[in-house]
Every structure is written in C-alpha cells, then in structure tokens.
Design a protein around this motif. Structure first.
Motif, PDB file in Angstrom:
ATOM      1  N   LEU A 106       0.975  -1.189   0.198  1.00 28.84           N
ATOM      2  CA  LEU A 106      -0.009  -0.012  -0.047  1.00 28.84           C
ATOM      3  C   LEU A 106       0.886   1.345   0.043  1.00 28.84           C
ATOM      4  O   LEU A 106       0.355   2.043  -0.635  1.00 28.84           O
ATOM      5  CB  LEU A 106      -0.966  -0.031   1.428  1.00 28.84           C
ATOM      6  CG  LEU A 106      -1.916   1.268   1.446  1.00 28.84           C
ATOM      7  CD1 LEU A 106      -3.001   1.053   0.164  1.00 28.84           C
ATOM      8  CD2 LEU A 106      -2.795   1.137   2.680  1.00 28.84           C
ATOM      9  N   THR A 107       1.820   1.203   0.606  1.00 31.10           N
ATOM     10  CA  THR A 107       2.787   2.455   0.690  1.00 31.10           C
ATOM     11  C   THR A 107       3.746   2.620  -0.567  1.00 31.10           C
ATOM     12  O   THR A 107       3.630   3.633  -0.977  1.00 31.10           O
ATOM     13  CB  THR A 107       3.979   1.984   1.842  1.00 31.10           C
ATOM     14  OG1 THR A 107       3.260   1.924   2.979  1.00 31.10           O
ATOM     15  CG2 THR A 107       4.753   3.336   2.106  1.00 31.10           C
ATOM     16  N   ARG A 109       2.079   1.771  -3.436  1.00 29.36           N
ATOM     17  CA  ARG A 109       1.219   2.423  -4.275  1.00 29.36           C
ATOM     18  C   ARG A 109       0.938   3.839  -4.172  1.00 29.36           C
ATOM     19  O   ARG A 109       0.790   4.607  -5.054  1.00 29.36           O
ATOM     20  CB  ARG A 109      -0.117   1.721  -4.223  1.00 29.36           C
ATOM     21  CG  ARG A 109      -0.085   0.243  -5.007  1.00 29.36           C
ATOM     22  CD  ARG A 109      -1.158  -0.659  -4.193  1.00 29.36           C
ATOM     23  NE  ARG A 109      -0.744  -2.063  -4.575  1.00 29.36           N
ATOM     24  CZ  ARG A 109      -1.494  -2.981  -4.013  1.00 29.36           C
ATOM     25  NH1 ARG A 109      -2.849  -2.788  -3.355  1.00 29.36           N
ATOM     26  NH2 ARG A 109      -1.319  -4.297  -4.145  1.00 29.36           N
ATOM     27  N   LEU A 110       0.971   4.378  -2.731  1.00 25.04           N
ATOM     28  CA  LEU A 110       0.290   5.728  -2.550  1.00 25.04           C
ATOM     29  C   LEU A 110       1.433   6.776  -2.185  1.00 25.04           C
ATOM     30  O   LEU A 110       1.563   7.824  -2.340  1.00 25.04           O
ATOM     31  CB  LEU A 110      -0.613   5.730  -1.595  1.00 25.04           C
ATOM     32  CG  LEU A 110      -1.919   5.089  -2.179  1.00 25.04           C
ATOM     33  CD1 LEU A 110      -2.985   5.303  -0.963  1.00 25.04           C
ATOM     34  CD2 LEU A 110      -2.494   5.970  -3.321  1.00 25.04           C
ATOM     35  N   GLN A 114       1.979  10.806   1.491  1.00 25.56           N
ATOM     36  CA  GLN A 114       0.774  10.904   0.980  1.00 25.56           C
ATOM     37  C   GLN A 114      -0.446  10.196   1.720  1.00 25.56           C
ATOM     38  O   GLN A 114      -1.303  10.807   2.126  1.00 25.56           O
ATOM     39  CB  GLN A 114       0.816  10.436  -0.480  1.00 25.56           C
ATOM     40  CG  GLN A 114      -0.815  10.551  -1.152  1.00 25.56           C
ATOM     41  CD  GLN A 114      -1.258  12.054  -1.077  1.00 25.56           C
ATOM     42  OE1 GLN A 114      -0.496  13.157  -0.805  1.00 25.56           O
ATOM     43  NE2 GLN A 114      -2.464  12.270  -1.514  1.00 25.56           N
ATOM     44  N   ILE A 115      -0.147   9.044   2.164  1.00 20.16           N
ATOM     45  CA  ILE A 115      -0.848   8.267   3.084  1.00 20.16           C
ATOM     46  C   ILE A 115      -1.097   9.101   4.643  1.00 20.16           C
ATOM     47  O   ILE A 115      -1.996   9.180   5.221  1.00 20.16           O
ATOM     48  CB  ILE A 115      -0.291   6.970   3.610  1.00 20.16           C
ATOM     49  CG1 ILE A 115      -0.454   6.081   2.294  1.00 20.16           C
ATOM     50  CG2 ILE A 115      -1.165   6.106   4.687  1.00 20.16           C
ATOM     51  CD1 ILE A 115       0.294   4.653   2.179  1.00 20.16           C
ATOM     52  N   ASP A 178      -9.957   9.605   6.130  1.00 16.48           N
ATOM     53  CA  ASP A 178      -9.700  10.779   5.608  1.00 16.48           C
ATOM     54  C   ASP A 178      -9.860  12.034   6.756  1.00 16.48           C
ATOM     55  O   ASP A 178     -11.041  12.328   7.069  1.00 16.48           O
ATOM     56  CB  ASP A 178     -10.095  11.375   4.190  1.00 16.48           C
ATOM     57  CG  ASP A 178      -9.463  12.682   3.651  1.00 16.48           C
ATOM     58  OD1 ASP A 178      -9.051  13.517   4.283  1.00 16.48           O
ATOM     59  OD2 ASP A 178      -9.465  12.772   2.453  1.00 16.48           O
ATOM     60  N   SER A 185     -11.213   7.434   3.237  1.00 16.15           N
ATOM     61  CA  SER A 185     -10.740   7.837   2.123  1.00 16.15           C
ATOM     62  C   SER A 185     -10.816   7.006   0.739  1.00 16.15           C
ATOM     63  O   SER A 185     -10.293   5.781   0.810  1.00 16.15           O
ATOM     64  CB  SER A 185      -9.311   7.878   2.297  1.00 16.15           C
ATOM     65  OG  SER A 185      -8.320   7.910   1.151  1.00 16.15           O
ATOM     66  N   GLN A 187      -9.473   7.214  -1.984  1.00 15.00           N
ATOM     67  CA  GLN A 187      -7.896   7.043  -2.404  1.00 15.00           C
ATOM     68  C   GLN A 187      -7.106   5.867  -2.119  1.00 15.00           C
ATOM     69  O   GLN A 187      -6.708   4.936  -2.338  1.00 15.00           O
ATOM     70  CB  GLN A 187      -7.130   8.258  -2.477  1.00 15.00           C
ATOM     71  CG  GLN A 187      -5.872   8.156  -3.080  1.00 15.00           C
ATOM     72  CD  GLN A 187      -4.879   9.565  -2.984  1.00 15.00           C
ATOM     73  OE1 GLN A 187      -5.517  10.485  -2.291  1.00 15.00           O
ATOM     74  NE2 GLN A 187      -3.852   9.527  -3.752  1.00 15.00           N
ATOM     75  N   VAL A 188      -7.421   5.895  -0.451  1.00 13.42           N
ATOM     76  CA  VAL A 188      -6.611   4.706   0.155  1.00 13.42           C
ATOM     77  C   VAL A 188      -7.419   3.397   0.099  1.00 13.42           C
ATOM     78  O   VAL A 188      -6.688   2.263  -0.453  1.00 13.42           O
ATOM     79  CB  VAL A 188      -6.447   4.814   1.864  1.00 13.42           C
ATOM     80  CG1 VAL A 188      -6.071   3.827   2.540  1.00 13.42           C
ATOM     81  CG2 VAL A 188      -5.587   6.119   2.128  1.00 13.42           C
ATOM     82  N   ALA A 191      -6.535   2.018  -3.471  1.00 12.44           N
ATOM     83  CA  ALA A 191      -5.163   1.435  -3.467  1.00 12.44           C
ATOM     84  C   ALA A 191      -5.100   0.083  -2.598  1.00 12.44           C
ATOM     85  O   ALA A 191      -4.546  -1.031  -3.284  1.00 12.44           O
ATOM     86  CB  ALA A 191      -4.360   2.465  -3.079  1.00 12.44           C
TER      87      ALA A 191
END
Length: 499
Positions: A106-107, A109-110, A114-115, A178, A185, A187-188, A191
C-alpha cells in the motif's frame, strides 16, 4: 436517572455508572482471553460481547434506570461479520504480525507521506487496513462472505442498536479515514482494494446511535428507551475524562502504557508529525485534534520490576499495609531524597513506540553495580519511562503544541513520587486527577451531553473531573535530570545496532 460509560479494552471491559449530577455510583469489570501464537494475535469477539453483556447486566441489576450508555473502545482491532453482525473469524489485534507485506504494498502504491497527509498516520502494519488486505488475499472466502467491517466500538453499538456507525477518532485508527473530509478515503481504499460499503457510517464523537434492540434488552437488562452513544477511541475519551479541552493542557495517561496526549487547536504540521511517527486524530470539538505520544511500557515496566526484583520487598510491604511499589519508592527516597539515580533505563521492554515505532528494540539497564538494590532499579525504571516521555515532548516541539500543564490519569497518578518526577523532568506543572478510569468518565461525560444532562463537556467536567494535587517543577532538580537526559537521548542509537 443514570448514565453509564462502557470501555472495551484489549483484555477486559468495564461499565461505570454515574447519577444525573455526574457522581460516581459503581463499576463492573470482566476480563477475556487473548489468543496468541507465533503467526497471529487474535481475540474472540463473541467472548468480548459476552463480557459486555455481563458488565451491563451487573450494573442494570443495581441501577435499573440507566437512560444513556456511551461506548468507547481500543483501536485498530477489527472483525469481518455477516449482515447480522455474526463474526466470520477471530478479530485480528493490532499486535498481530500479519499485514506487514500488505502495508509495504500500500505504501509503494500511494507513498508514505501521501498516506500520512490523508490519514494523519505514518504507515504501519498495526492499523486495520493492512490486515484487511491480508484477509482478502489469504482468506478470500471469509472476505467474500463479509457484509461489515467493525472495530470494537461500532461492533458493540451495532449489536445494541442495529445501527452501523463509528466515530471519527476510532475510524482514524484504520489508516483508511481521511482526517480532512472526515469520511473514508476513496484513494486509500481503492489502492488497498477494499470496498467502502463494508465500513460503518462515520459520525462525530458523542453521536447518538439509537435505542436498545429487544434482544439487547434481554441480554443487558437495559430499559428499551436507553440511548446508546458512539463515543470515541479510548484515548480520546480519556482526554475528555481528564478535562483537557484545548491546547493549553495535555493529558498524561499513567497506566499500563504511558501516553502523552496533546491537543491541537488546529491541524498540526503533518510532515513534522510524520517524522516522529505521531498520529493526528480528530478530537471531540470541530477543527481540533489530538496526537498520541506513547511508550508501550509505563506502569507495565514498574510491575515487571516489582515481580522480578522485589520478592523481599513484597513481604515487607504486606507487613506495613502498603504496596511493594510504595515501599520501593520510600526506600530510595530515604537514601537519596529527590536525587536522580544516574541509572539509564531504556524502557523498550515491549518494543519502542513513538518517536521510533521500532517493535524490535529491547529494554536496557545501564549503571548497575554490586551496590544496586531493587529500589535503585525500580527508581531507574521510573526515570526511564519519564525520560522517554520527555524525548517525545521534545520531538513534538514545533508541531503546534502549546500546553503549559498536564492532567494526569491512571494508576500512576496516585504515586506522588512519579508525579513530582514528571513535573521536574518536563519542567511543567502536573495535576493528578482522582479518577483512574478517565476513559469511562469521558465516555459518560459525552453520553450526558448527548442525553441533555449537560450543555457541553466543560459543564460535565465541573462535576465529574476532580483534581487531587498539583505538582510543580523544581528548577534545580530539573537541571540535575537534564544532565542525565543528555546521555539518555543518545542511548537508543548507541545500543540498537547491538540488538
């Protein structure tokens, strides 16, 4: 008319009852087992729910007119359930080793920063989202059957009311929330490959969920008109129960874990918080936040010290009608009043928390001689916990903190020696509060506000938060501690490569 606070912990739950004026009336507690193996750390949430029903039943038998019940819980741990809330697997605790690889994915990818900017959290496998990814990858049949993802607060609220809602502060412990939009979120979750529809609706801390379901009335003895309130993550409830409502005061949680909780009147600098591995969590007042600076071993280290080194002291303490902790404090004070031990104790006996987040770090005791006694080691351990607290305080400088005093809760707040030591090291006044269970007090305070008994938390605090004594820093003693602290702050870097 009564209000109650339900606090769900990792190893047990408690329900505390207050009258409409906020006076303490009684408490019930039940513990439950944690299942640990080499590859997993789990808890059976059905057993947790049995404990919840038991403590509420015990209190309703004595106080049948409970009109409001607030629910708070520990964070991160989650369970997947079917549509009726039946668990599909044992809940994965925050200490569960699974999810490391998924957190890394996950880290990648984003991006870690940003996370952090989205969630207020530096990526770590302790948070729920990584373990959810592990479940989807390694137990797809369970994930496919799931209709809900619950943390403990919303799991209990759902079983009491049928409503799936979670407060902002607990939702943030998933690393999928978020903190700017105060919602999950997209986005999270995209991902991570986790569906948003599984999660409970996000609501402000202290939000009403509804009245008690007929089945829950039978299981708890609560009146059917009792209002159930989604309160918060336990550390947020403890801050409320300590009467800390703005950035002028921080909370010293002197329990099993040592936790320093500062309050921010506006969003802190996320990049600065990222460097120290500090969380940014929505607080109970709109636009305010808290952070958690903590050590895994606070009171737990003191208990280990007593159990390991103080066999003789325990016998003497029983004869004198005091605790072994008090006896060891007294023995040291008699030989060396108000003087630092000079010993260096790195309190990483269960790994390092903030600002390192290094679970592989180990405890260290330096400065032992053949003249060292159990009282000396005990004192050194006390100092090590406080030096680590000061290290966190220094790491938070520049993030927007402005507190000028501390409110102390937990069992450690009843140790005058430890409280004075904290005041001297941090060079700040610290006020010990009467209550040990600040989480349940805070839960009941927000429940009282939601039920209309109090206009706001400040009014509730006037009757429910009781100060005992304020310890003021002594400049000369502070300077002595700082001479030793200059050596302490180099200790982790010096010994970590050797372990």
């Amino acid at each position: 008319m009564k209000i109650a606070g339900l606090d769900i912990g990792t190893t047990g739950c408690k329900c505390t009852v207050f009258d409409e004026q906020g006076n303490y009336l009684g408490k019930a507690y039940r513990d439950y087992p944690v299942i640990r193996s080499v590859g997993s750390h789990e808890i059976d949430v059905s057993v947790v729910m049995d404990g919840v029903y038991a403590v509420i039943r015990e209190m309703t038998a004595e106080f049948p007119d409970i009109t409001g019940l607030g629910v708070t819980s520990f964070g991160e741990t989650f369970v997947l359930t079917d549509g009726e809330g039946n668990p599909l697997h044992p809940a994965m605790l925050y200490t569960d080793p699974r999810g490391v690889e998924e957190c890394r994915e996950l880290t990648e990818r984003l991006g870690a920063k940003q996370i952090a900017r989205i969630t207020g959290l530096r990526p770590h496998e302790m948070y729920s989202i990584s373990k959810l990814m592990w479940m989807k990858k390694h137990q797809p049949e369970i994930y496919k059957a799931a209709r809900h993802v619950f943390l403990m607060e919303d799991y209990v609220v759902f079983h009491l009311t049928g409503k799936a809602q979670i407060d902002y502060s607990l939702a943030s412990r998933t690393m999928a929330f978020d903190i700017h939009t105060l919602d999950w979120s997209s986005q999270v979750l995209e991902a991570a490959g986790i569906e948003k529809e599984l999660f409970s609706v996000c609501v402000p801390a202290g939000s009403m969920a509804g009245t008690v379901l007929p089945a829950a009335v039978v299981n708890t003895g609560l009146p059917k008109q009792t209002q159930i309130v989604s309160v918060s993550h336990d550390q947020v409830a403890a801050a409320v129960g300590a009467g800390a409502f703005d950035g002028s005061a921080a909370v010293d949680g002197a329990g099993t874990v040592q936790c320093l909780t500062p309050i921010y009147d506006e969003m802190p600098d996320i990049d600065q918080m990222y460097e120290g591995c500090f969380s940014v969590v929505p607080y109970v007042f709109p636009g305010t936040y808290v952070a958690y600076a903590f050590s895994y071993t606070g009171g737990a280290l003191m208990q280990w010290c007593v159990e390991t080194f103080a066999g003789e002291a325990k016998g003497k303490a029983r004869e004198q009608g005091i605790t072994a902790n008090e006896l060891l404090e007294r023995e040291y004070q008699e030989r060396n009043p108000d003087g630092p031990s000079g010993m260096l104790v790195l309190p990483h006996f269960a790994g390092a928390a903030t600002p390192y987040m290094d679970i592989g770090s180990k405890g260290v005791i330096l400065g032992l001689t053949t003249a060292s006694t159990a009282a000396d080691i005990y004192r050194g351990c006390m100092e090590g916990v406080v030096y680590e607290m000061y290290l966190n305080y220094q790491s938070l400088a520049g993030s927007g903190i402005r507190f000028e005093k501390l409110h102390a809760t937990g069992g450690g707040a009843h140790s005058a020696v430890w409280m004075q030591m904290k005041a001297d090291v941090l060079n700040l006044p610290i006020t010990a509060l009467k209550t040990v269970d600040a989480g349940t007090v805070g839960s009941a305070m927000l429940t009282g506000v939601a039920a209309g008994l109090f206009r706001n938390p400040e009014e509730a605090a006037e009757v429910m938060v009781e100060e005992m004594v304020t310890y003021k820093p002594r400049q000369q003693v502070h300077e002595k501690y700082m001479q030793i602290y200059e050596r302490y702050r180099k200790l982790y870097d010096a010994v970590r490569p050797l372990m």
